[in-house]
Structures are given as C-alpha cells and as structure tokens.
Design an enzyme around this catalytic site. Sequence first.
Site, mmCIF file in Angstrom:
data_model
loop_
_atom_site.group_PDB
_atom_site.id
_atom_site.type_symbol
_atom_site.label_atom_id
_atom_site.label_comp_id
_atom_site.label_asym_id
_atom_site.label_seq_id
_atom_site.Cartn_x
_atom_site.Cartn_y
_atom_site.Cartn_z
ATOM 1 N N CYS A 42 29.858 38.962 -12.733
ATOM 2 C CA CYS A 42 29.286 40.242 -12.301
ATOM 3 C C CYS A 42 29.726 40.757 -10.748
ATOM 4 O O CYS A 42 29.947 39.842 -9.916
ATOM 5 C CB CYS A 42 27.893 39.926 -12.253
ATOM 6 S SG CYS A 42 27.219 39.538 -13.922
ATOM 7 N N CYS A 58 30.356 30.264 -11.528
ATOM 8 C CA CYS A 58 30.117 31.013 -12.659
ATOM 9 C C CYS A 58 31.155 31.830 -13.044
ATOM 10 O O CYS A 58 31.985 32.157 -12.169
ATOM 11 C CB CYS A 58 28.664 32.156 -12.267
ATOM 12 S SG CYS A 58 28.361 32.814 -13.579
ATOM 13 N N GLU A 117 23.109 25.223 -5.100
ATOM 14 C CA GLU A 117 22.087 25.930 -4.455
ATOM 15 C C GLU A 117 20.532 25.790 -5.076
ATOM 16 O O GLU A 117 20.669 26.162 -6.278
ATOM 17 C CB GLU A 117 22.347 27.140 -3.759
ATOM 18 C CG GLU A 117 23.302 27.175 -2.925
ATOM 19 C CD GLU A 117 23.530 28.802 -2.499
ATOM 20 O OE1 GLU A 117 22.722 29.677 -2.631
ATOM 21 O OE2 GLU A 117 24.862 29.235 -1.974
ATOM 22 N N CYS A 170 27.830 39.891 -7.526
ATOM 23 C CA CYS A 170 27.381 38.571 -7.224
ATOM 24 C C CYS A 170 28.233 37.720 -6.724
ATOM 25 O O CYS A 170 29.350 37.404 -6.795
ATOM 26 C CB CYS A 170 26.830 38.024 -8.697
ATOM 27 S SG CYS A 170 26.150 36.392 -8.628
ATOM 28 N N CYS A 178 21.521 33.897 -4.389
ATOM 29 C CA CYS A 178 22.130 32.812 -4.735
ATOM 30 C C CYS A 178 23.672 33.010 -4.370
ATOM 31 O O CYS A 178 24.435 34.084 -4.509
ATOM 32 C CB CYS A 178 21.852 32.640 -6.195
ATOM 33 S SG CYS A 178 22.408 33.920 -7.078
ATOM 34 N N CYS A 197 13.798 27.973 -7.600
ATOM 35 C CA CYS A 197 14.975 28.647 -8.099
ATOM 36 C C CYS A 197 15.999 27.460 -8.285
ATOM 37 O O CYS A 197 16.383 27.254 -7.332
ATOM 38 C CB CYS A 197 15.265 29.938 -7.603
ATOM 39 S SG CYS A 197 16.734 30.688 -8.164
HETATM 40 N N1 SAH Z 1 23.328 34.155 -14.980
HETATM 41 C C1 SAH Z 1 21.980 34.533 -14.858
HETATM 42 C C2 SAH Z 1 21.140 33.748 -13.793
HETATM 43 C C3 SAH Z 1 21.686 33.828 -12.273
HETATM 44 S S1 SAH Z 1 21.650 35.276 -11.421
HETATM 45 C C4 SAH Z 1 21.921 36.049 -14.958
HETATM 46 O O1 SAH Z 1 22.880 36.675 -14.894
HETATM 47 O O2 SAH Z 1 20.613 36.613 -15.187
HETATM 48 C C5 SAH Z 1 20.128 35.681 -11.069
HETATM 49 C C6 SAH Z 1 19.881 36.996 -10.861
HETATM 50 O O3 SAH Z 1 20.144 37.776 -9.676
HETATM 51 C C7 SAH Z 1 20.323 38.021 -11.868
HETATM 52 O O4 SAH Z 1 19.431 38.996 -12.314
HETATM 53 C C8 SAH Z 1 21.467 38.627 -11.269
HETATM 54 O O5 SAH Z 1 22.085 39.654 -11.925
HETATM 55 C C9 SAH Z 1 20.955 38.806 -9.899
HETATM 56 N N2 SAH Z 1 22.037 39.275 -8.575
HETATM 57 C C10 SAH Z 1 22.987 38.456 -8.484
HETATM 58 N N3 SAH Z 1 23.721 38.937 -7.455
HETATM 59 C C11 SAH Z 1 22.845 39.642 -7.115
HETATM 60 C C12 SAH Z 1 22.877 40.456 -5.688
HETATM 61 N N4 SAH Z 1 24.049 40.649 -4.761
HETATM 62 N N5 SAH Z 1 21.892 41.191 -5.417
HETATM 63 C C13 SAH Z 1 20.846 41.311 -6.331
HETATM 64 N N6 SAH Z 1 20.695 40.495 -7.545
HETATM 65 C C14 SAH Z 1 21.652 39.803 -7.587
#
Ligand code: SAH
Length: 355
Positions: free
Chosen positions: A116, A112, A92, A119, A339, A105
């Site tokens: 997390c 991944c 995406e 996510c 994302c 973006c």
């Molecule tokens: N892997 C990298 C970049 C991708 S995620 C990173 O972790 O920074 C981009 C951002 O979106 C990160 O700050 C991540 O923690 C956040 N993110 C992911 N899922 C999310 C969600 N459900 N709500 C809010 N932020 C989220």
Amino acid sequence: MTEKKDLYSMLPEELTEYFTSLGEPKFRAKQAFSRLATGSRISELTSFPKALRERLERETLPTLPEVEEKLTSKIDGTVKYLFRLHDGSCIESVLMKYKHGNTLCISSQVGCYMGCRFCASTIGGKLRDLYPSELLGQVTAAERDSGERISNIVMMGIGEPLDNFDNVIKFLKLVNHPDGLNIGYRHISLSTCGVVPGIYRLAEVDIPITLSISLHASNDEKRSEIMPVNKKWNIKALLTACVDYYKVTGRRISFEYTLISGKNDTERDAAELAELLVGAFRGTGAPIHVNLIRVNEVKETGFKKGTPESVNAFAKALEARGVVATVRRKLGSDVNAACGQLRRSKMAENTQNDN
Ligand code: SAH
C-alpha cells in the site's frame, strides 16, 4: 539436534502431547498452559521441578517478545512498544487507553508485502510471518510491562493478518481460551487490505471477531493506484466476499477509509463510495459503517492529509446517503503511533550503526 518447540503456540491438548512425550504427568500441561498463555516465563514455573524447567528452556524457542523500546504519549497516555523477537527482528504494538478499557493494536507479520503506497510498514517488504506465540506474546508482554489489563485487541499493526491465516486463527484460539487471557472474540477486530480468499475462509471458521476492510478508494482505478492488492482482487471481488461474509456470519463489517488530500477526499468521492457500498449490500439488511481517518504523513510516501473540515464534509456526504460515518480519533500522535514508523526508524538506526 531435534527442532526446538514453540510452547507458547500450543493449545492445552498439544501441551499434553508434548509433556506426555517427556514422560511427565498430564496435569503439568494444564498448569503450563494457564501460566504460558498469560505470559509467564519458563523460569517462573516454580512449581515444576528444576530439572524439568531446565529441560524446557533447552528444548523450546524463546518466543516471548522483549521490550526493546517504549514511547509514552504525553497527550493521551498511549504507549507504543517496539518489541524484539528471538531472531532479532522487531515489531510494534500500541496500547491505547479508552474509558471503556484498554485496546492493544498488534502486528501480524515482520514487515508486509502488500505494498500500500501510503503505508510505512510495507516499505522494506515482508521478512516473515509471526507465530501464534508472538501474536499472543505482544498482548501478554504489554500487559506485564504496563500493569494494565487489555480488554480489546485490534489486528491493525504491521502486516496483513489474512496473509498469515493459520497462525492468526491459532492465536485467536489461544487468546480466547478460558484458562488463558480469556479475551472474548467480540472484543477482537481484524483488519485486511482485501485478501479475498482469506475473507471466505474466515467466514467458514466459527470465530465471531469483527472484520474491518481497508477500502480507501471508491473505484478500481484509484484503488489500484494506491493499493496493489486491488489488481489481484478488485473492488467487486472484495465486496462480493464481504456480502458473503455478512450472509454467513451475520456480522457487520466496517470499512476503513484513509483520506488523502487531492486523491480520494472530495465530496464526489464520498458520493461514489456511498453508492458503491449501499449498492453492494442492498437487500441484505446490513448496516453500513465507514471509519474515516486522515492519512498519517509518512516521509517516504509524499501523501498529505487534508483539513479537519474536509473530513467532516466527507462524513456528512456519506451520512446524507445512508452510510454511518465515524471520524477516528487519533491517539499517540506524539509517539509515532502510526504503524511501522518506529520499526523503520529503528532499522535505519541499525543500518547506520552497521556502516
Ligand atoms: N494489513 C491490514 C492491517 C494493517 S494496516 C490492513 O491493510 O487493513 C491498519 C490500517 O492502517 C489499514 O486500514 C491501513 O490501510 C491503515 N494505514 C496504513 N498506513 C496508513 C497511513 N499512513 N495513514 C493512515 N492509515 C494508514
């Protein structure tokens, strides 16, 4: 059969080597770079002899992403792209329109493996890294499709960019090249969940992009609970790397903090966060900046967002302690712009179709 070449990942000097190996003159490489780096297809290189174009088509990987699906927000015009890659996998990208220009973006990996817990991108694990060509291709394909010029790039889509380090660096050189899209490093941000060795490596390369750190918690216990990467590199190791990065590059780091109701969003959390960051950067002169965002609710994770008031209270508590806090405006809320969610729904659809 010889392995297919990835022309779109090549810098001019590599293209020169390749064209020379085909017995072609050097100027072809220069012509090819300026066209490929801005998203032309090989079939569009009409100043090349037909036989050469056909040979290039045969010998090279079709790494330009294709638009598989596209959702446009009725609220703010944000466009969410689902791109299909040559091996059938999907990623995406999100095009956001601001007064100061368009930001794209982009994703850095197919899936991944950072895990997390809030996510959506990590739910099925990582399938593979994206090539430099596929990182660049998201930008050129979005420009072509939308007819808009992209002036800013954020690497905040699917995947962990510092887990795909070499390809990301190569992409940065491609997208910044004056004969290509020529997007300035200062218009590019990279976000990491905290891959510490990658931060040290990034400090060593002379590429002045903006680094963002996804922190999301103010102590190890809470951070490890929502971000498994913290068990490998804890907050102390992460902030030590950040201070090193600032000292080496002189570039300010911004911290991302996703507020999850009842997990990390109280005023006590804010006070602890301010103390942590102010303490880590004490004596360096670095301004400290935290970006706040309410968690995007992803069905599978069960995490809930708090009220807008709780975000404002959190921001105020940070400001009172000398930390600059901004609350990120959320764009594209009607197009699943967070994302990973579109790719996931596509994957679920495909699985159903397979059954
Ligand atoms: N892997 C990298 C970049 C991708 S995620 C990173 O972790 O920074 C981009 C951002 O979106 C990160 O700050 C991540 O923690 C956040 N993110 C992911 N899922 C999310 C969600 N459900 N709500 C809010 N932020 C989220």
